[in-house]
Design a protein around this motif. Sequence first.
Motif, short mmCIF file in Angstrom:
data_model
loop_
_atom_site.label_atom_id
_atom_site.label_comp_id
_atom_site.label_asym_id
_atom_site.label_seq_id
_atom_site.Cartn_x
_atom_site.Cartn_y
_atom_site.Cartn_z
N GLY A 135 15.11 4.54 -23.55
CA GLY A 135 15.37 4.45 -22.17
C GLY A 135 13.92 4.23 -21.51
N ARG A 136 13.88 3.51 -20.59
CA ARG A 136 12.67 3.11 -19.76
C ARG A 136 12.84 3.28 -18.08
N ILE A 137 12.34 4.23 -17.42
CA ILE A 137 12.62 4.41 -16.04
C ILE A 137 11.32 4.15 -15.57
N ILE A 138 11.07 3.07 -14.48
CA ILE A 138 10.06 2.45 -14.00
C ILE A 138 10.14 2.65 -12.45
N ASN A 139 9.33 3.36 -11.80
CA ASN A 139 9.40 3.97 -10.36
C ASN A 139 8.32 2.99 -9.66
N ILE A 140 8.85 2.13 -8.75
CA ILE A 140 7.80 1.45 -8.20
C ILE A 140 7.45 2.24 -6.82
N ALA A 141 6.24 2.84 -6.96
CA ALA A 141 5.78 3.86 -5.88
C ALA A 141 4.90 3.07 -4.95
N SER A 142 3.36 3.26 -4.98
CA SER A 142 2.65 2.66 -4.16
C SER A 142 1.14 3.20 -4.37
N SER A 143 0.16 2.45 -3.72
CA SER A 143 -1.33 3.02 -3.73
C SER A 143 -0.96 4.26 -2.84
N HIS A 144 -0.09 4.11 -1.79
CA HIS A 144 0.32 5.42 -0.86
C HIS A 144 0.96 6.43 -1.78
N GLY A 145 1.37 6.35 -2.99
CA GLY A 145 1.67 7.61 -3.74
C GLY A 145 0.55 8.30 -4.28
N LEU A 146 -0.70 7.68 -3.95
CA LEU A 146 -1.92 8.36 -4.70
C LEU A 146 -3.03 8.84 -3.46
N VAL A 147 -2.97 7.94 -2.45
CA VAL A 147 -3.72 8.14 -1.27
C VAL A 147 -3.01 7.75 0.24
N ALA A 148 -3.53 8.31 1.14
CA ALA A 148 -2.76 8.30 2.52
C ALA A 148 -3.44 7.02 3.21
N SER A 149 -2.77 6.65 4.34
CA SER A 149 -3.16 5.84 5.50
C SER A 149 -2.49 6.45 6.85
N PRO A 150 -3.27 6.22 7.90
CA PRO A 150 -2.68 6.52 8.94
C PRO A 150 -1.38 5.95 9.42
N TYR A 151 -0.39 6.50 10.19
CA TYR A 151 0.71 6.08 10.68
C TYR A 151 1.70 5.63 9.86
N LYS A 152 1.70 6.15 8.43
CA LYS A 152 2.68 5.83 7.60
C LYS A 152 3.12 7.15 6.88
N SER A 153 3.20 8.00 7.72
CA SER A 153 3.50 9.54 7.32
C SER A 153 4.77 9.65 6.41
N ALA A 154 6.03 9.01 6.63
CA ALA A 154 7.11 9.26 5.96
C ALA A 154 6.99 8.62 4.50
N TYR A 155 6.28 7.01 4.80
CA TYR A 155 6.37 6.41 3.40
C TYR A 155 5.38 7.15 2.40
N VAL A 156 4.20 7.68 2.92
CA VAL A 156 3.10 8.19 2.27
C VAL A 156 3.91 9.50 1.67
N THR A 157 4.56 10.33 2.19
CA THR A 157 5.21 11.67 1.87
C THR A 157 6.21 11.03 0.49
N ALA A 158 6.89 10.24 1.05
CA ALA A 158 8.04 9.84 -0.16
C ALA A 158 7.25 9.03 -1.28
N LYS A 159 6.22 8.61 -1.21
CA LYS A 159 5.70 7.87 -2.25
C LYS A 159 5.18 8.82 -3.34
N HIS A 160 4.38 9.86 -2.86
CA HIS A 160 3.80 11.23 -3.21
C HIS A 160 4.88 11.72 -4.12
N GLY A 161 6.12 11.89 -3.38
CA GLY A 161 7.09 12.76 -4.04
C GLY A 161 7.62 11.85 -5.20
#
Length: 260
Positions: A135-161
């Motif tokens: 099996g191959r599980i590939i999760n499309i996270a984001s740069s925002h899974g590694l670092v933060a930007s202002p005004y994107k609190s929910a997105y940054v939280t979800a992608k780090h998760g």
Amino acid sequence: MLQGKTALITGSTSGIGFAVAQRLASTGANIVLNGLGDAGEIEIARSKMESQYGVRVIYNPADMTKPAEIKAMVEGAVGQFGKVDVLVNNAGIQHVAAIDDFPVARWDAIIAINMSSVFHTTRAALPAMKSAGWGRIINIASSHGLVASPYKSAYVTAKHGVVGLTKTTALEVAQQGITCNAICPGYVLTPLVEKQIPDMAKAHGVSEDEVVHDVLLAPQPTRKFVGLDELGALVLYLCSEGAVSLTGAALPIDGGWTAH
Ligand code: NAD
């Protein structure tokens, strides 16, 4: 390369998910499309993909905020194709606002769609992957899974998760022929990005052109959007036997953004 295999891609009626679905279909995978959109347009895209690549393509409209629909989609795909060999967790939304102005309903939706849905699909897909020993599980996270930007609190939280869940999943199935990785793209020009430009202009107090050049592409040293074809190529590599030991990783594809 993926003849006889089945790939389920969440949020594949648009942008990155659609490009990944096409790339996987082009190498012989049967495809389960998912996502929102106009039913007629989705049907045209589905049947075109089938005839263009000679594979079976089905569409399931499961809402990624609804665990029961997600479970039914994955179990339906397993029932129809025997298993889901490649699971690409890609569905995602964005909302841009300061934390003290952030609508609670948007927070809940982003956490559900961008993060919790990855748990629900993975949970439902793993038993058949384990039985198959592949099996191959590939999760499309984001740069925002590694670092933060202002005004994107929910997105940054979800992608780090998502990056955390990727590591845990990889550890749990490491000896069962299943890999799990996160892809962390920088900015890719898709409807998700196009839609946030007006809000970002408002939040930063600049014009929309300035948002593209001075805000969006500012952290990306190449000063270029990442191409959809580049994401398809990376997903395909992760599906290959050459990537069998690559697991639990969060792979940046961001023009150097997270090298800062
Ligand atoms: P997009 O808006 O083009 O596509 C998003 C997809 O998710 C669509 O198919 C949409 O229908 C689907 N979706 C949204 N809500 C859903 C729901 N409740 N249930 C089922 N499907 C739903 O966006 P995109 O840019 O292609 O984004 C795809 C993924 O890539 C997202 O997870 C996003 O966070 C991530 N990403 C995008 C960029 C970028 O710059 N575009 C960068 C990094 C990561």
